[in-house]
Design an enzyme around this catalytic site. Structure first.
Site, mmCIF file in Angstrom:
data_model
loop_
_atom_site.group_PDB
_atom_site.id
_atom_site.type_symbol
_atom_site.label_atom_id
_atom_site.label_comp_id
_atom_site.label_asym_id
_atom_site.label_seq_id
_atom_site.Cartn_x
_atom_site.Cartn_y
_atom_site.Cartn_z
ATOM 1 N N PRO A 1 0.829 -1.213 0.000
ATOM 2 C CA PRO A 1 0.000 0.000 0.000
ATOM 3 C C PRO A 1 0.862 1.261 0.000
ATOM 4 O O PRO A 1 1.957 1.286 0.563
ATOM 5 C CB PRO A 1 -0.803 -0.122 1.294
ATOM 6 C CG PRO A 1 0.015 -0.995 2.178
ATOM 7 C CD PRO A 1 0.748 -1.934 1.266
ATOM 8 N N HIS A 2 0.339 2.283 -0.653
ATOM 9 C CA HIS A 2 1.052 3.559 -0.750
ATOM 10 C C HIS A 2 0.050 4.638 -1.140
ATOM 11 O O HIS A 2 -1.095 4.349 -1.435
ATOM 12 C CB HIS A 2 2.184 3.472 -1.785
ATOM 13 C CG HIS A 2 1.715 3.048 -3.134
ATOM 14 N ND1 HIS A 2 1.478 1.720 -3.458
ATOM 15 C CD2 HIS A 2 1.401 3.754 -4.236
ATOM 16 C CE1 HIS A 2 1.060 1.637 -4.702
ATOM 17 N NE2 HIS A 2 0.983 2.862 -5.201
ATOM 18 N N ALA A 3 0.526 5.869 -1.132
ATOM 19 C CA ALA A 3 -0.273 7.003 -1.592
ATOM 20 C C ALA A 3 0.642 7.887 -2.436
ATOM 21 O O ALA A 3 1.777 7.506 -2.738
ATOM 22 C CB ALA A 3 -0.867 7.756 -0.403
#
Length: 148
Positions: free
Chosen positions: A63-65
């Site tokens: 997960p990342h943004a």
């Protein structure tokens, strides 16, 4: 760049669901002061809006943004779950290794993914990461894993 350093890794964690696991991986980044707290919310929001697109292989989620969502320094955390959980991916669930990724540019994003790919490209490394009992076990896998 901080890559799976001791403060960025939690072994034997428990999570109630995918969002909880994402938050915990993000908290590791925030506690290391590589991202702002708002980055954690952005990671969860990305999952809510886009689904489990970052569950890239069996047992593995990254997960990342976006960089502008609060990244201060390129970094990767690891939340290794005691018991795998479902993220909703049709072929790669359940997930046991959650690598929180924070990059402040596209170039850093690619560099971090290259390092992760070298480590995770070997099924043996993935299995050893899943079975690791301590940070020292993880560190050994990282040190030897990219050259096996």
């Amino acid at each position: 760049m901080k890559f799976l350093e001791e403060g960025l890794v939690k072994v034997g964690a428990t999570a109630v669901d995918a969002e909880d696991a994402i938050k915990q991986a993000g908290v590791l980044l925030a506690d290391a002061e590589t991202v702002e707290d708002v980055y954690i919310d952005a990671m969860v929001q990305s999952f809510q809006e886009n689904g489990p697109y970052f569950v890239l292989a069996p047992h593995i989620a990254i997960p990342h943004a976006r960089p502008e969502d609060g990244v201060k320094e390129a970094s990767v955390s690891l939340l290794q779950l005691k018991d795998p959980i479902t993220f909703g991916h049709s072929s790669n669930d359940p997930v046991q290794l959650i690598f929180g990724l924070g990059a402040s540019s596209s170039e850093e994003h690619v560099d971090l993914l290259k390092k992760l790919t070298m480590l995770l490209n070997k099924e043996e490394n993935v299995n050893e990461l899943r079975a690791a009992a301590t940070y020292r076990d993880i560190q050994t896998i990282i040190e030897t894993g990219v050259s096996k």
